[in-house]
Enzyme design. Sequence first.
Site, PDB file in Angstrom:
ATOM      1  N   GLU A  12       0.996  -1.108  -0.120  1.00 34.16           N
ATOM      2  CA  GLU A  12      -0.018   0.225  -0.039  1.00 34.16           C
ATOM      3  C   GLU A  12       0.639   1.226   0.017  1.00 34.16           C
ATOM      4  O   GLU A  12       0.657   2.415  -0.771  1.00 34.16           O
ATOM      5  CB  GLU A  12      -0.634  -0.284   1.441  1.00 34.16           C
ATOM      6  CG  GLU A  12      -1.704  -0.954   1.323  1.00 34.16           C
ATOM      7  CD  GLU A  12      -2.747  -1.434   2.624  1.00 34.16           C
ATOM      8  OE1 GLU A  12      -4.042  -1.656   2.650  1.00 34.16           O
ATOM      9  OE2 GLU A  12      -2.027  -0.752   3.606  1.00 34.16           O
ATOM     10  N   GLY A  78     -10.206  -7.276   8.857  1.00 34.84           N
ATOM     11  CA  GLY A  78     -11.184  -8.697   8.652  1.00 34.84           C
ATOM     12  C   GLY A  78     -12.278  -7.673   9.547  1.00 34.84           C
ATOM     13  O   GLY A  78     -12.891  -7.484  10.033  1.00 34.84           O
ATOM     14  N   MET A 175      -5.455  -4.144  13.929  1.00 33.34           N
ATOM     15  CA  MET A 175      -4.074  -4.308  14.626  1.00 33.34           C
ATOM     16  C   MET A 175      -3.552  -3.117  15.268  1.00 33.34           C
ATOM     17  O   MET A 175      -2.603  -3.404  15.655  1.00 33.34           O
ATOM     18  CB  MET A 175      -3.037  -5.279  14.806  1.00 33.34           C
ATOM     19  CG  MET A 175      -3.814  -6.937  13.962  1.00 33.34           C
ATOM     20  SD  MET A 175      -2.980  -8.088  13.325  1.00 33.34           S
ATOM     21  CE  MET A 175      -1.368  -8.398  14.835  1.00 33.34           C
ATOM     22  N   GLU A 176      -4.322  -2.561  14.584  1.00 34.67           N
ATOM     23  CA  GLU A 176      -3.458  -1.065  14.769  1.00 34.67           C
ATOM     24  C   GLU A 176      -4.360   0.561  15.173  1.00 34.67           C
ATOM     25  O   GLU A 176      -4.053   0.763  16.060  1.00 34.67           O
ATOM     26  CB  GLU A 176      -2.433  -0.556  13.502  1.00 34.67           C
ATOM     27  CG  GLU A 176      -1.750  -1.438  13.219  1.00 34.67           C
ATOM     28  CD  GLU A 176      -2.477  -2.194  12.291  1.00 34.67           C
ATOM     29  OE1 GLU A 176      -3.128  -2.488  12.107  1.00 34.67           O
ATOM     30  OE2 GLU A 176      -1.252  -3.798  11.773  1.00 34.67           O
ATOM     31  N   ASP A 199     -10.530 -10.235   4.273  1.00 36.04           N
ATOM     32  CA  ASP A 199     -11.273 -11.044   5.109  1.00 36.04           C
ATOM     33  C   ASP A 199     -12.170 -10.982   5.954  1.00 36.04           C
ATOM     34  O   ASP A 199     -12.521 -10.025   6.580  1.00 36.04           O
ATOM     35  CB  ASP A 199      -9.410 -11.852   5.701  1.00 36.04           C
ATOM     36  CG  ASP A 199      -9.403 -11.433   6.844  1.00 36.04           C
ATOM     37  OD1 ASP A 199      -9.982 -11.650   7.851  1.00 36.04           O
ATOM     38  OD2 ASP A 199      -7.911 -10.359   6.485  1.00 36.04           O
TER      39      ASP A 199
HETATM   40  N1  SAH Z   1      -0.667 -14.158   8.279  1.00 37.15           N
HETATM   41  C1  SAH Z   1      -0.731 -12.526   8.264  1.00 37.15           C
HETATM   42  C2  SAH Z   1       0.131 -11.802   9.229  1.00 37.15           C
HETATM   43  C3  SAH Z   1      -0.901  -9.832   9.163  1.00 37.15           C
HETATM   44  S1  SAH Z   1      -1.006  -9.420   9.820  1.00 37.15           S
HETATM   45  C4  SAH Z   1       0.863 -12.264   7.262  1.00 37.15           C
HETATM   46  O1  SAH Z   1       1.404 -13.514   7.128  1.00 37.15           O
HETATM   47  O2  SAH Z   1       1.292 -11.592   6.548  1.00 37.15           O
HETATM   48  C5  SAH Z   1      -2.829  -8.480   9.433  1.00 37.15           C
HETATM   49  C6  SAH Z   1      -2.607  -7.265   9.175  1.00 37.15           C
HETATM   50  O3  SAH Z   1      -3.655  -6.743   8.320  1.00 37.15           O
HETATM   51  C7  SAH Z   1      -2.397  -6.727  10.445  1.00 37.15           C
HETATM   52  O4  SAH Z   1      -2.054  -5.634  10.048  1.00 37.15           O
HETATM   53  C8  SAH Z   1      -4.274  -5.892  10.520  1.00 37.15           C
HETATM   54  O5  SAH Z   1      -4.220  -4.239  11.379  1.00 37.15           O
HETATM   55  C9  SAH Z   1      -4.646  -6.292   9.532  1.00 37.15           C
HETATM   56  N2  SAH Z   1      -5.803  -7.538   9.266  1.00 37.15           N
HETATM   57  C10 SAH Z   1      -6.817  -7.567   8.442  1.00 37.15           C
HETATM   58  N3  SAH Z   1      -7.504  -8.913   8.349  1.00 37.15           N
HETATM   59  C11 SAH Z   1      -7.118  -9.216  10.163  1.00 37.15           C
HETATM   60  C12 SAH Z   1      -8.138 -10.073  10.707  1.00 37.15           C
HETATM   61  N4  SAH Z   1      -8.827 -11.326  10.330  1.00 37.15           N
HETATM   62  N5  SAH Z   1      -6.977  -9.707  12.174  1.00 37.15           N
HETATM   63  C13 SAH Z   1      -6.593  -8.939  12.689  1.00 37.15           C
HETATM   64  N6  SAH Z   1      -5.920  -7.946  11.648  1.00 37.15           N
HETATM   65  C14 SAH Z   1      -6.987  -8.627  10.528  1.00 37.15           C
END
Ligand code: SAH
Length: 230
Positions: A12, A78, A175-176, A199
Amino acid sequence: MTLALVAAMREELAAVLALMPDETRVQAAGRDVYRGHLHGQEVLVVLSRIGKVAAATTATALIERFGASAIVFTGVAGGLGPGVRVGDVVVATEFLQHDLDASPIFPRHEVPLYGRARFTTDPALTGRLARAAREALPEAALHQGLILSGDRFVSTTSEAKALQRELPEALAVEMEGAAIAQVCHDYGVPYAAVRTISDRADDAAHGDFTRFVQDVASRYSAAIVEHLLA
Ligand code: SAH
């Protein structure tokens, strides 16, 4: 007025930076902060990295060291609300940390010594961001309301259901956002945030997230930023 644009994902950030003709890179707090112009307005662009602490550090550095006078976050999340689907757009009116629990001393989710669990975004900046999202992505459904943040990638149907039961008005989880909302509250700096849904925070979340981030997220946030500053 120096607007700071924060994104979580490198893809992004790259799409937004490609729109800047004159960016210069400065390093601070282990991050690359890009200073330049977009549509003639002074902007700072930075990748926060993932999680509440990383986001709080980023917001603090932007305000203290770079004089950011407003912060806009664009990222993915999500979906939790029943009608919030992959590809939809959610603009935050307020944030809550779903993993914060100092009970029984303080009520569940309350940030200790703040007397509150929720931090609202700036209404004027949020209105501009929602308009920009609507113009940039006319096909996408737009939701506005509560977004949850916590230091967990929510990727099981059982955890998503538990959050839906506990906080039924929550539209999305990431997460932020709540960390930046708290920092902006402390400094009195206007904050707005938009998240496209990658998702459904369920058992399919990991695959859906990875596909969305590769294929769609970058185009979406760049389009929204373009309309915000146009
Ligand atoms: N498993 C992923 C982890 C990324 S963390 C990887 O392999 O890269 C997910 C990032 O997208 C975070 O910055 C969060 O803010 C956002 N995000 C998207 N879907 C999310 C979800 N289901 N739960 C928590 N954060 C999510």
